[in-house]
Design a protein around this motif. Sequence first.
Motif, PDB file in Angstrom:
ATOM      1  N   GLN A   1      47.986 114.619  99.204  1.00 48.00           N
ATOM      2  CA  GLN A   1      46.605 115.148  99.103  1.00 48.00           C
ATOM      3  C   GLN A   1      46.086 114.938  97.431  1.00 48.00           C
ATOM      4  OE1 GLN A   1      46.627 118.853 100.649  1.00 48.00           O
ATOM      5  NE2 GLN A   1      48.275 119.800  98.897  1.00 48.00           N
ATOM      6  N   PRO A   2      44.976 114.906  97.387  1.00 41.58           N
ATOM      7  CA  PRO A   2      44.537 114.728  95.980  1.00 41.58           C
ATOM      8  C   PRO A   2      44.655 116.252  95.398  1.00 41.58           C
ATOM      9  CG  PRO A   2      42.626 114.742  97.549  1.00 41.58           C
ATOM     10  CD  PRO A   2      43.665 114.641  98.253  1.00 41.58           C
TER      11      PRO A   2
ATOM     12  N   MET B   1      43.178 119.183  93.254  1.00 39.58           N
ATOM     13  CA  MET B   1      41.836 119.910  93.437  1.00 39.58           C
ATOM     14  C   MET B   1      40.824 119.492  92.081  1.00 39.58           C
ATOM     15  SD  MET B   1      42.185 121.644  96.235  1.00 39.58           S
ATOM     16  CE  MET B   1      40.659 122.559  96.091  1.00 39.58           C
TER      17      MET B   1
ATOM     18  N   ASN C   1      40.417 116.492  90.960  1.00 34.02           N
ATOM     19  CA  ASN C   1      40.242 115.055  91.285  1.00 34.02           C
ATOM     20  C   ASN C   1      39.277 115.161  92.323  1.00 34.02           C
ATOM     21  OD1 ASN C   1      41.668 114.089  88.981  1.00 34.02           O
ATOM     22  ND2 ASN C   1      43.356 113.704  90.412  1.00 34.02           N
ATOM     23  N   LYS C   2      39.621 116.158  93.549  1.00 34.18           N
ATOM     24  CA  LYS C   2      38.671 116.287  94.734  1.00 34.18           C
ATOM     25  C   LYS C   2      37.274 117.015  94.122  1.00 34.18           C
ATOM     26  CE  LYS C   2      37.585 116.388  99.106  1.00 34.18           C
ATOM     27  NZ  LYS C   2      37.590 115.032  99.839  1.00 34.18           N
ATOM     28  N   LEU C   3      37.195 117.624  93.374  1.00 37.82           N
ATOM     29  CA  LEU C   3      35.958 118.266  92.761  1.00 37.82           C
ATOM     30  C   LEU C   3      35.333 117.071  91.969  1.00 37.82           C
ATOM     31  CD1 LEU C   3      34.120 120.639  92.251  1.00 37.82           C
ATOM     32  CD2 LEU C   3      35.533 121.220  90.364  1.00 37.82           C
ATOM     33  N   SER C   4      35.824 116.526  91.138  1.00 36.19           N
ATOM     34  CA  SER C   4      35.417 115.184  90.555  1.00 36.19           C
ATOM     35  C   SER C   4      34.633 114.369  91.333  1.00 36.19           C
ATOM     36  CB  SER C   4      36.400 114.679  89.409  1.00 36.19           C
ATOM     37  OG  SER C   4      36.999 115.616  88.632  1.00 36.19           O
ATOM     38  N   ASP C   5      35.177 113.873  92.607  1.00 34.81           N
ATOM     39  CA  ASP C   5      34.786 112.980  93.262  1.00 34.81           C
ATOM     40  C   ASP C   5      33.613 113.404  94.104  1.00 34.81           C
ATOM     41  OD1 ASP C   5      36.720 111.081  93.077  1.00 34.81           O
ATOM     42  OD2 ASP C   5      37.962 111.692  94.575  1.00 34.81           O
ATOM     43  N   ILE C   6      33.336 114.922  94.310  1.00 31.78           N
ATOM     44  CA  ILE C   6      32.276 115.416  95.101  1.00 31.78           C
ATOM     45  C   ILE C   6      30.901 115.368  94.053  1.00 31.78           C
ATOM     46  CG2 ILE C   6      31.397 117.636  95.845  1.00 31.78           C
ATOM     47  CD1 ILE C   6      34.249 118.237  96.672  1.00 31.78           C
TER      48      ILE C   6
END
Length: 500
Positions: free
Chosen positions: A286-287, A289, A291-296
Motif C-alpha cells: 500500500q502507498p 500516506m 504519497n497518497k495525499l500527494s497523488d490526490i
Amino acid sequence: MLTEEKQTARIRPYVAGAVLRNIKFTKESYASFIALQDKLHQNLARQRSLVAIGTHDLDTVQGPFSYEALPPEDINFVPLNQSRSMTGADLMKFYQDDRHLSRYLPIIKDSPVYPVIYDSKRRVCSLPPIINGDHSKITLNTRNVFVEMTATDQTKVEICMDILVSMFSQHLEEPFTVEPVKIVSPHNHQSRETPDLTPRETQAEVSYINNCCGLSLTASDMCSLLKRMSYTASPSRASSNLIDVQVPPTRADVLHQADIMEDVAIAYGFNKLPRSFPSESGTIAQPLMINKLSDIVRLEAAMAGWSEVMPLILCSHDENFAWLNRKDDGQTAVRLANPKTAEYQVVRTTLLPGLLKTIRENKHHSVPMKIFEVSDVAFKDMKLERKSRNERHFAAAWYGKSSGFEVVHGLMDRIMLMLKSAFVTGEEGLSGKGVGEAAYWIDEVDDPTFFPGHAAAVHIRINGEERVIGVFGILHPTVLEKFELRYPVSTLEINIEVFL
C-alpha cells in the motif's frame, strides 16, 4: 600467515587472505578468474573503494606476509607488466593517464601513507587498490594462488573472499578445498583465520512461503526444493511452521525469508504457480500516506487545468536565496560538500526556483502558463541523526500578461476545499464554517520575494492548533529579472504534510 601493522588503520584497516593449491588453469578458466575479480571490483567492492583484490603466484613469493602502510617514497617495486622499478609517487604519475587504472588513483593518492603487502623477503606483492607487483603475477602455468584482499569495509571483504574462493575451488585437484590464512592483527582485535566458509543459519516460515506463492507445500517439500537451489534445509524441531536453512557462503544476497521464498518459487517453477487475484497473496503493498495525499493533490490540480512539472531537487545557492530576495542564515539549506557545477550547490528549500526555471526554458510557448509541482524540499535539522529532514510541498505558478493572482488564489481554495478545510473570512457580513475542526484563512504578509502589498500567508487551524503553512502572491520585479521573465508571475507554495 599475514600480519597487519597498526599503521594500516589510517588508510585501509581490514585484510583477509586465502590459498588455492594445485589449481589447474585453462584459457577459459583463467579468463573467468580475471573476469570474476573485475566483476567483484565493480559491484560489491564499489570500484575498489571498499575492497581491493590481489592474486599472486604463491611459488614466486615466500611467507609469512605483512600488510603495512608506508610513505609513498619508501615503497619501491616493479608494477605488473612493467620493466622498471617505481616508487609510490612515481607510480601515481605514471598511471595518471592510464585508461583503466587512473580511475582508482584518487582512492589513496592524497594519503600520507600507501597500503602495501610484502612477503618475508620484502618483495612487494601489491599496492592496493592500484596494482600488483610484476614478480608474483599469475599465468596459465600457476599451480598455487595466494589471494589477498584489503578493505575499508569488513563485511564486504568477507563476502568477496567467500565468493572468490568458493567459485574457483572447483578447479583444484581436490575440488572445493581452500587453505586458510592466519591473520595476525592484535591492534584492532581482527586476528583470525580467513576465509570462514561456515554456512549462515536462518529460519523461514512455511505459512509465509505458501501464502506468498499461493501453494500448500509441506516443510519437507520446501526443503527438497531449496536443496536444488544450493541450500541445506530441514524441518525445524522447534515448530512445524518453521524450516531451518543453512545459507551457502556464495549467497550474501539472502537477507530475509523473502529471499528464501523467492528461491522456493524459482525451484518450483514460476510458470507452475497458481494464478490468483492479488487479494489472496501475502504480498499486497500500500502507498505511504504522504504519497497518497500527494497523488490526490496532483489529481485536483490537473483537473483544474494546471500542468505538472518535475524539475531537479538540486539548485544553485543564488537561485534558492538571492534570486528570491531571501537571505541564507546558514541553518536552513543542506549544502553539497563538493558540487560538480555551480548549478547544483544546495538541496532546495522551496519549489519556486524549479517552477521559474521551467517557465524560463519554455518562454516560446503561448501564455498563460499554469504549472505545478508536488515534491520534497529539505531542511537542516540538527536534532535528527541524519541532520536533515524532508518536507512535502505543493507549489504552483501562473505566467501571463496579467498577474493571475486571482487564478492562483482560486487554485488554493480548490485544493484546501478538497482537503476538507473551509475558508474563514473576517469581512463583515461573511462567515465560513470549518469542516470538522479544519479551517484556513489568509493574512497580508511582507515578504521580499513578492511585490509589496500583493502577498498573503496561508494560516490553518487543525484540531485547535494554528500554524502558517505557506504563502502566495505576485513575484517582485527583481525576482522576475533574475529568472529572465518578462511577464508577471503569481505563485503559491504550501506544506501539505500538516494534513496527514
